[in-house]
Scaffold this motif. Structure first.
Motif, PDB file in Angstrom:
ATOM      1  N   THR A 134     -12.917   2.735 -15.466  1.00  0.00           N
ATOM      2  CA  THR A 134     -13.990   2.742 -14.469  1.00  0.00           C
ATOM      3  C   THR A 134     -14.045   4.093 -13.770  1.00  0.00           C
ATOM      4  N   LYS A 135     -15.209   4.391 -13.237  1.00  0.00           N
ATOM      5  CA  LYS A 135     -15.395   5.572 -12.408  1.00  0.00           C
ATOM      6  C   LYS A 135     -15.719   5.157 -10.967  1.00  0.00           C
ATOM      7  N   ALA A 136     -15.352   3.963 -10.598  1.00  0.00           N
ATOM      8  CA  ALA A 136     -15.589   3.492  -9.236  1.00  0.00           C
ATOM      9  C   ALA A 136     -14.760   4.296  -8.236  1.00  0.00           C
ATOM     10  N   TYR A 137     -15.193   4.278  -6.982  1.00  0.00           N
ATOM     11  CA  TYR A 137     -14.456   4.977  -5.929  1.00  0.00           C
ATOM     12  C   TYR A 137     -13.022   4.479  -5.852  1.00  0.00           C
ATOM     13  N   VAL A 138     -12.124   5.380  -5.483  1.00  0.00           N
ATOM     14  CA  VAL A 138     -10.717   5.015  -5.354  1.00  0.00           C
ATOM     15  C   VAL A 138     -10.391   4.598  -3.927  1.00  0.00           C
ATOM     16  N   GLY A 139     -10.807   5.393  -2.943  1.00  0.00           N
ATOM     17  CA  GLY A 139     -10.520   5.096  -1.546  1.00  0.00           C
ATOM     18  C   GLY A 139     -10.686   6.350  -0.717  1.00  0.00           C
ATOM     19  N   LEU A 140     -10.845   6.191   0.582  1.00  0.00           N
ATOM     20  CA  LEU A 140     -11.079   7.346   1.444  1.00  0.00           C
ATOM     21  C   LEU A 140      -9.921   8.337   1.412  1.00  0.00           C
ATOM     22  N   ALA A 141      -8.707   7.846   1.249  1.00  0.00           N
ATOM     23  CA  ALA A 141      -7.542   8.722   1.222  1.00  0.00           C
ATOM     24  C   ALA A 141      -7.265   9.264  -0.165  1.00  0.00           C
ATOM     25  N   GLY A 142      -8.036   8.842  -1.158  1.00  0.00           N
ATOM     26  CA  GLY A 142      -7.748   9.242  -2.524  1.00  0.00           C
ATOM     27  C   GLY A 142      -6.728   8.311  -3.148  1.00  0.00           C
ATOM     28  N   ASP A 143      -6.250   8.692  -4.325  1.00  0.00           N
ATOM     29  CA  ASP A 143      -5.318   7.853  -5.067  1.00  0.00           C
ATOM     30  C   ASP A 143      -3.930   7.905  -4.429  1.00  0.00           C
ATOM     31  N   ALA A 144      -3.391   6.748  -4.114  1.00  0.00           N
ATOM     32  CA  ALA A 144      -2.085   6.682  -3.450  1.00  0.00           C
ATOM     33  C   ALA A 144      -0.981   7.293  -4.310  1.00  0.00           C
ATOM     34  N   ALA A 145      -1.084   7.133  -5.633  1.00  0.00           N
ATOM     35  CA  ALA A 145      -0.055   7.691  -6.516  1.00  0.00           C
ATOM     36  C   ALA A 145      -0.045   9.215  -6.449  1.00  0.00           C
ATOM     37  N   PHE A 146      -1.220   9.823  -6.362  1.00  0.00           N
ATOM     38  CA  PHE A 146      -1.307  11.281  -6.237  1.00  0.00           C
ATOM     39  C   PHE A 146      -0.712  11.740  -4.919  1.00  0.00           C
ATOM     40  N   THR A 160       4.693  10.027   7.262  1.00  0.00           N
ATOM     41  CA  THR A 160       3.735  10.828   6.500  1.00  0.00           C
ATOM     42  C   THR A 160       2.420  10.101   6.263  1.00  0.00           C
ATOM     43  N   ALA A 161       1.361  10.651   6.821  1.00  0.00           N
ATOM     44  CA  ALA A 161       0.000  10.242   6.490  1.00  0.00           C
ATOM     45  C   ALA A 161      -0.587  11.321   5.591  1.00  0.00           C
ATOM     46  N   SER A 162      -1.405  10.931   4.621  1.00  0.00           N
ATOM     47  CA  SER A 162      -1.920  11.936   3.692  1.00  0.00           C
ATOM     48  C   SER A 162      -3.262  11.521   3.118  1.00  0.00           C
ATOM     49  N   VAL A 163      -4.053  12.527   2.784  1.00  0.00           N
ATOM     50  CA  VAL A 163      -5.337  12.297   2.128  1.00  0.00           C
ATOM     51  C   VAL A 163      -5.528  13.338   1.031  1.00  0.00           C
ATOM     52  N   ALA A 164      -6.099  12.902  -0.078  1.00  0.00           N
ATOM     53  CA  ALA A 164      -6.522  13.838  -1.118  1.00  0.00           C
ATOM     54  C   ALA A 164      -7.750  14.591  -0.618  1.00  0.00           C
ATOM     55  N   ALA A 211      -8.232  19.874  -6.700  1.00  0.00           N
ATOM     56  CA  ALA A 211      -7.218  18.883  -6.334  1.00  0.00           C
ATOM     57  C   ALA A 211      -6.314  19.454  -5.255  1.00  0.00           C
ATOM     58  N   GLY A 212      -6.331  18.818  -4.097  1.00  0.00           N
ATOM     59  CA  GLY A 212      -5.476  19.224  -3.001  1.00  0.00           C
ATOM     60  C   GLY A 212      -5.081  18.020  -2.173  1.00  0.00           C
ATOM     61  N   VAL A 213      -4.199  18.248  -1.205  1.00  0.00           N
ATOM     62  CA  VAL A 213      -3.753  17.140  -0.356  1.00  0.00           C
ATOM     63  C   VAL A 213      -3.397  17.689   1.021  1.00  0.00           C
ATOM     64  N   LEU A 214      -3.721  16.909   2.039  1.00  0.00           N
ATOM     65  CA  LEU A 214      -3.293  17.212   3.396  1.00  0.00           C
ATOM     66  C   LEU A 214      -2.301  16.156   3.835  1.00  0.00           C
ATOM     67  N   MET A 215      -1.137  16.601   4.305  1.00  0.00           N
ATOM     68  CA  MET A 215      -0.118  15.701   4.838  1.00  0.00           C
ATOM     69  C   MET A 215       0.058  15.970   6.322  1.00  0.00           C
ATOM     70  N   ALA A 216       0.108  14.908   7.114  1.00  0.00           N
ATOM     71  CA  ALA A 216       0.361  15.007   8.544  1.00  0.00           C
ATOM     72  C   ALA A 216       1.643  14.238   8.840  1.00  0.00           C
ATOM     73  N   LEU A 217       2.688  14.966   9.240  1.00  0.00           N
ATOM     74  CA  LEU A 217       3.970  14.346   9.562  1.00  0.00           C
ATOM     75  C   LEU A 217       4.044  14.159  11.073  1.00  0.00           C
ATOM     76  N   SER A 218       4.207  12.934  11.501  1.00  0.00           N
ATOM     77  CA  SER A 218       4.210  12.631  12.922  1.00  0.00           C
ATOM     78  C   SER A 218       5.620  12.351  13.413  1.00  0.00           C
ATOM     79  N   ALA A 219       5.778  12.429  14.729  1.00  0.00           N
ATOM     80  CA  ALA A 219       7.075  12.165  15.339  1.00  0.00           C
ATOM     81  C   ALA A 219       7.429  10.692  15.194  1.00  0.00           C
ATOM     82  N   LYS A 220       8.704  10.426  15.095  1.00  0.00           N
ATOM     83  CA  LYS A 220       9.149   9.039  15.037  1.00  0.00           C
ATOM     84  C   LYS A 220       8.738   8.321  16.309  1.00  0.00           C
TER      85      LYS A 220
END
Length: 394
Positions: free
Chosen positions: A62-74, A92-96, A252-261
């Motif tokens: 399929t070519k359906a949308y994956v999700g707003l954050a992109g593919d979780a495996a990536f 860690t929060a992240s988006v493709a 193909a890129g990714v943004l990661m946001a690491l937050s305080a515990k």
């Protein structure tokens, strides 16, 4: 409406590309465009990526949308690649994103939304799109000294003196490795000092890591990023797959946001998802799927890492050859820094007039500040460049 538009400023690198294409000389040399080239001047598809493309094509239904954050495996595979043992999924929060540039843009918008008064500190010099994006978003920005044009090395004392002016809540943008445009990197001890300063100042570290694997190797190139991830409560990381996977056009890129515990990671994730949504809805998936297929397959990952190491060693060999040729021709060690630099780029310390002379008299094209793409050379063209540079002082 459109009659009120004015021409935008010319992009110097795009303009240089056009000049190079229009040059009829067969022996011209392109050292301007920031893409990897093999000895034949091609930007090849990596073996593992080509195999991954076949596997993805055969398995995709399929070519359906994956999700707003992109593919979780990536996203997970990239977090592990960049952060290694410093990866903490609970932080860690992240988006493709569409390439590393997309990650920079989303990070800048996150900063503007969460800390509108914060100033972003950037190295002088830095990748031109950094200040351009911040200016477009009307985010306060300033610079810290970074490169000593006389020695070709990091001016670390000046850098730390400038960063002493960082205020709590400000953002410091750092190149994770293979500094663009200079090729001059921080040492391990210098990274430790920067981490201590940012921690003491209460500043947010923002890392752009676009060349992991091009400098001293996949693990060594991630040292600074991983150190800051371990030592600081909050970190932003923009990572690109364009160079080390060669998927330039797949974006193909990714943004990661690491937050305080103790911070709600899901709230951070939700804000990243919303920024993706209002910018381009769903991020592209094909390039990300190729990358995750490589990283999650033992055989493809091993082949990719081996080919990436060949690429890295090829550029190191060209650096050494160029430095040695210039030492021989100039009877001076003033260009030895080229061999110490890492990644695709080095800034030679030539004047704009000298750069223009190289282009006019020798068909050698480089950016006006004398940044060269080492990967634009090969064993045959290195002596040509060296002779042309040596002749500038002759």
């Amino acid at each position: 409406m459109f009659e009120t538009l004015t021409p935008p400023p010319a992009d110097k690198i795009i303009e240089l590309m056009a000049q190079f294409r229009a040059d009829p000389r067969e022996d011209k040399i392109d050292l301007g465009v920031g893409v990897y080239k093999d000895p034949e001047g091609r930007t090849p598809v990596m073996r593992a990526v080509r195999t991954a493309a076949t596997r993805v094509w055969e398995a995709e239904t399929t070519k359906a949308y994956v999700g707003l954050a992109g593919d979780a495996a990536f996203n997970a595979a990239m977090a592990k690649l960049v952060l290694g043992e410093a990866h903490d999924p609970a932080r860690t929060a992240s988006v493709a994103t569409p390439g590393g540039t997309g990650a920079i843009r989303i990070a800048a918008e996150l900063i503007r939304n969460t800390a509108p008064g914060a100033t972003v500190w950037m190295s002088d010099p830095t990748w031109p799109n950094h200040p351009a994006i911040l200016k477009y978003l009307d985010i306060p920005q300033t610079s810290y000294r970074y490169f000593d044009t006389t020695t070709g090395e990091v001016d670390f004392d000046a850098m730390m003196a400038d960063l002493a002016g960082v205020q709590r809540g400000d953002v410091v943008l750092l190149h994770g490795c293979c500094h663009n445009p200079t090729g001059a990197n921080l040492t391990a001890d210098q990274w430790l000092a920067v981490a201590d300063l940012l921690g003491d100042k209460g500043a947010l570290a923002w890392i752009d890591i676009a060349y992991q694997g091009f400098g001293d190797g996949l693990e060594a190139d991630a040292f600074g990023t991983r150190l800051l991830a371990k030592q600081l409560p909050e970190v932003l990381i923009a990572a690109s797959c364009s160079k080390n996977f060669g998927v330039y056009r797949e974006r193909a890129g990714v943004l990661m946001a690491l937050s305080a515990k103790g911070t709600d990671r899901d709230v951070v994730q939700g804000n990243l998802n919303t920024l993706n949504r209002v910018n381009y809805s769903f991020p592209p998936d094909h390039g990300a799927r190729l990358v995750s297929t490589v990283l999650d397959s033992d055989d493809l990952r091993a082949d990719w890492a081996a080919e990436l190491e060949d690429v890295r060693n090829s550029m190191l060999g060209l650096r050494t050859q160029l430095a040695e040729e210039l030492r021989r021709l100039t009877n001076s060690d003033c260009y030895d820094f080229i061999a110490r630099h890492r990644g695709m780029f080095s800034r030679l310390g030539l004047t704009p007039e000298q750069v223009a002379t190289l282009r006019k008299e020798h068909g050698i094209y480089m950016v006006g500040d004398s940044r060269i793409n080492i990967a634009g050379l090969n064993a045959q063209s290195v002596p040509v460049l060296a002779r042309a540079i040596a002749a500038l002082d002759g």
